[in-house]
Design an enzyme around this catalytic site. Sequence first.
Site, PDB file in Angstrom:
ATOM      1  N   LYS A   1       2.055  -9.567  -0.497  1.00  0.00           N
ATOM      2  CA  LYS A   1       1.884  -8.744  -1.711  1.00  0.00           C
ATOM      3  C   LYS A   1       2.747  -7.501  -1.553  1.00  0.00           C
ATOM      4  CE  LYS A   1      -1.671  -6.540  -4.577  1.00  0.00           C
ATOM      5  NZ  LYS A   1      -2.092  -5.207  -4.186  1.00  0.00           N
TER       6      LYS A   1
ATOM      7  N   ASN B   1       0.748  -8.818 -10.718  1.00  0.00           N
ATOM      8  CA  ASN B   1      -0.352  -7.849 -10.574  1.00  0.00           C
ATOM      9  C   ASN B   1       0.040  -6.522 -11.216  1.00  0.00           C
ATOM     10  OD1 ASN B   1      -1.308  -5.554  -8.146  1.00  0.00           O
ATOM     11  ND2 ASN B   1      -2.847  -6.603  -9.375  1.00  0.00           N
TER      12      ASN B   1
ATOM     13  N   CYS C   1       0.839  -1.203   0.000  1.00  0.00           N
ATOM     14  CA  CYS C   1       0.000   0.000   0.000  1.00  0.00           C
ATOM     15  C   CYS C   1       0.874   1.253   0.000  1.00  0.00           C
ATOM     16  CB  CYS C   1      -0.931  -0.004   1.208  1.00  0.00           C
ATOM     17  SG  CYS C   1      -2.026   1.425   1.195  1.00  0.00           S
TER      18      CYS C   1
END
Length: 315
Positions: free
Chosen positions: A123, A184, A84
Amino acid sequence: MEDVTDVSFRIIARRMGADAVYTEFISSEAIIRSIAKQLKKMTMLEEERPLAIQIYGGDPEVMHEAAQVSEAAGPDFLDINCGCWVKNVAGKGAGAGLLKDLPRMAKMTKAVVDAVKLPVTVKTRLGWDKEDINILEVAPMLEQAGAAALTIHCRTRSQGHSGEADWSWIPKIKQRVSIPVFLNGDVNSPEAADRAFRETGCDAVMIARAAISNPFIFRETKEFFANGTYTQASLDERITLCLQHLQHSIELRTEHRGIPNFRKYYLGYFKGIFGAATLRRELMSIESYAEVEDKLWKFADTVRQREGSALITAA
Ligand SMILES: Cc1cc2nc3c(=O)[nH]c(=O)nc-3n(C[C@H](O)[C@H](O)[C@H](O)COP(=O)(O)O)c2cc1C
């Protein structure tokens, strides 16, 4: 995705063919303080499995404890958000902020892995910015810390969601780890998914924004992989799926809250259809399920009539 991948969205994604789904990211601090609104993000249904709960934070001990609470909620695996980019997460040493402190990133991953029996995935991004791309160091470090798989958002922290995702890092990462690597970033069509697998050798692709703008993307992609072609959803299918999604959203929040919360999804269901902009504007002020349903099927009738008259004119 925060404010997007609640249980209603995830069920629709699975029904459409997604092989696994993830919750919104949930703050580890909020989990250990039992903040009800955050714990509600762990609401899950059998139908959506395999499902990951994604957690984030900057403190390994807090993450350890939060992982245990998350495991008890019953997901199939846990995912740690180290990607993030927003200031109040990355700026506080959580999310992509961990890319600036690799010993803590490793310690935190290990703390989560040691806390639970479930597989733990991570991630993350390529690096903090283009001068500091450290994923080739980060990936083996996370594998060493016990990560079962990695998802790489192929952008740096400073890119946010802008610029093109650089998939060329995936083959290099794959050479350095033996755990699965999920790609991704910018997988926004069946063709793009196909290209991602062919060009990079990734083990899976993770689709984010394109699932909002086209909830049928998972089905289309599976069909494309099987047949080399795919059919776009008919208007009736779009309406039916939209109403199913809305029903689940209402089940989660009541009609009063569920309908306003759902408004962000209408665009994805009806984009590209003549008259969709007006339809969407009208849907924005509707507050009951029955009215939405009525509006959508009347819209379908209008489209059918227009198509019928177009055929007559053409003949
Ligand atoms: C509205 C929104 C919310 C997001 N929330 C999360 C999140 O909670 N956890 C996460 O790992 N990534 C989150 N992301 C990032 C996406 O998962 C994904 O990494 C990014 O959008 C790039 O993939 P895409 O090109 O397929 O959209 C979010 C993205 C958006 C647009």
